[in-house]
Design an enzyme around this catalytic site. Sequence first.
Site, PDB file in Angstrom:
ATOM      1  N   TYR A 141       0.819  -1.214   0.000  1.00 22.07           N
ATOM      2  CA  TYR A 141       0.000   0.000   0.000  1.00 22.07           C
ATOM      3  C   TYR A 141       0.855   1.267   0.000  1.00 22.07           C
ATOM      4  CZ  TYR A 141      -4.715  -1.863   0.842  1.00 22.07           C
ATOM      5  OH  TYR A 141      -5.931  -2.466   0.727  1.00 22.07           O
ATOM      6  N   LYS A 187       3.079 -15.434   2.057  1.00 13.50           N
ATOM      7  CA  LYS A 187       3.259 -16.142   0.791  1.00 13.50           C
ATOM      8  C   LYS A 187       4.756 -16.417   0.643  1.00 13.50           C
ATOM      9  CE  LYS A 187       1.521 -17.776  -3.083  1.00 13.50           C
ATOM     10  NZ  LYS A 187       0.578 -18.918  -3.145  1.00 13.50           N
ATOM     11  N   ASP A 219      -3.196 -18.301   0.297  1.00  8.21           N
ATOM     12  CA  ASP A 219      -4.232 -18.996  -0.484  1.00  8.21           C
ATOM     13  C   ASP A 219      -4.913 -20.056   0.374  1.00  8.21           C
ATOM     14  OD1 ASP A 219      -1.787 -20.327  -0.492  1.00  8.21           O
ATOM     15  OD2 ASP A 219      -1.898 -20.952  -2.592  1.00  8.21           O
ATOM     16  N   ASP A 243      -6.406  -6.912   4.217  1.00  6.59           N
ATOM     17  CA  ASP A 243      -7.555  -6.252   3.594  1.00  6.59           C
ATOM     18  C   ASP A 243      -8.503  -7.312   3.025  1.00  6.59           C
ATOM     19  OD1 ASP A 243      -9.104  -4.137   2.457  1.00  6.59           O
ATOM     20  OD2 ASP A 243      -8.181  -4.579   0.515  1.00  6.59           O
ATOM     21  N   ASP A 247     -12.322  -8.989   4.783  1.00  2.00           N
ATOM     22  CA  ASP A 247     -13.634  -8.976   4.118  1.00  2.00           C
ATOM     23  C   ASP A 247     -14.236 -10.382   4.106  1.00  2.00           C
ATOM     24  OD1 ASP A 247     -13.524  -6.251   3.479  1.00  2.00           O
ATOM     25  OD2 ASP A 247     -14.421  -6.597   1.501  1.00  2.00           O
TER      26      ASP A 247
HETATM   27  C1  IPM Z   1     -10.355  -1.005   4.182  1.00  2.00           C
HETATM   28  C2  IPM Z   1     -10.587  -0.370   2.838  1.00  2.00           C
HETATM   29  C3  IPM Z   1      -9.390   0.506   2.520  1.00  2.00           C
HETATM   30  C4  IPM Z   1      -8.176  -0.385   2.443  1.00  2.00           C
HETATM   31  C5  IPM Z   1      -9.500   1.383   1.280  1.00  2.00           C
HETATM   32  C6  IPM Z   1     -10.780   2.168   1.250  1.00  2.00           C
HETATM   33  C7  IPM Z   1      -8.315   2.293   1.157  1.00  2.00           C
HETATM   34  O1  IPM Z   1     -10.817  -1.329   1.873  1.00  2.00           O
HETATM   35  O2  IPM Z   1     -10.215  -0.268   5.172  1.00  2.00           O
HETATM   36  O3  IPM Z   1     -10.342  -2.235   4.270  1.00  2.00           O
HETATM   37  O4  IPM Z   1      -7.927  -1.004   1.393  1.00  2.00           O
HETATM   38  O5  IPM Z   1      -7.446  -0.477   3.429  1.00  2.00           O
HETATM   39 MN    MN Z   2     -10.967  -3.384   2.675  1.00  2.00          MN
END
Ligand code: IPM
Ligand code: MN
Length: 365
Positions: A141, A187, A219, A243, A247
Amino acid sequence: MRYKVALLPGDGIGPEVTDAAVAIMEYLAEASQVTLEITSHPVGGSSIDAYGKPLTDETLQACYDAQAVLLGAIGGPKWEGLPHDQKPERALLGLREALGLYTNLRPAKVYPAMVAASTLKPECVSGTDLMVVRELTGGIYFGDPRGYDEERGWNTLVYTRPEVERIARAAFEQALKRRRHVTSVDKANVLESSQFWRDVVHEVHRDYPQVTLEDMYVDNAAMQLIRQPTRFDVILTQNMFGDILSDAASMVTGSLGMLPSASLGDQYALYEPVHGSAPDIAGQNVANPLAMMASVGMMFSTTFQLPEAERTLTEAIDATLAAGHRTADIAAPGTTPISTTEMRDRIMETLQEIMERQRTSAPIA
Ligand code: IPM
Ligand code: MN
């Protein structure tokens, strides 16, 4: 105690869920004898519209002046076409970097009342209680060089020893408060930066003999997360893997609309829901405010050192869900969902009941 809290409601549903969560925050503060000085500031797309940039010096200064930042959500289709360095998301990355928020805690816990809401089978999901510890200010990032032209696009993935050491420590410390198991996700079979990560994590582990450590390729981790989420306690990983995995972990629990996060550094703390700005439902008073409220809970336990306030709030959320109150994102088919403000009111009533009970019931010997 007295604390300054900087509110950054942001875009989309951000302002609505912020309003709902602030009501709860004020109530909890009063009940815990904490005085809050709350100020509100623009960020993201709404800041672009008003001031021409996603993060102004004033907003950043307000965050430096506060003990805790509470952020709603950032971004939306309106600003998607902007150049990379002017997008609303830059504000979030800029805040993380400027405030030194290298530790991102993303708990994914199934509320008992929500077991059936996951897209996975209840017997698979039930009992899930894990914590993603994501490195937040390094890795791909933030690495240089980066850029793109007509023919190429490039980013750089670098981790330094101090960066890996401090996030590994944060993960082992979390594990000590939990079930004492860390899965470090990398990884290392392909990436040199991951081999380095793995070596440093094992060095830090020597200081935490009470915690068990396993390494897992990313993975495989993605697969294990949806195969048997209950096998995880703390997941320690780099910025981008965290990240993605967070999710996935959030969906295991039934709804992205329920999960909080804390981003912590040595001096500052920022709390925000894991979900985004949901522009499709913005301004309709239908968004789920529970992730934002749970983020307030993390603020109480972490910045204010009042874990019992967070426990009471979690109890109130669970009882409210168990009583069948659901916003549209988590309502069962054929049932009538309640609005954002109704959810706020239901949580508030339940909180008051629980606190009343705590006050009047004699402590059990
Ligand atoms: C998160 C979001 C952010 C990230 C974006 C919006 C920059 O997806 O906080 O998970 O990728 O960190
Ligand atoms: Mn995110």
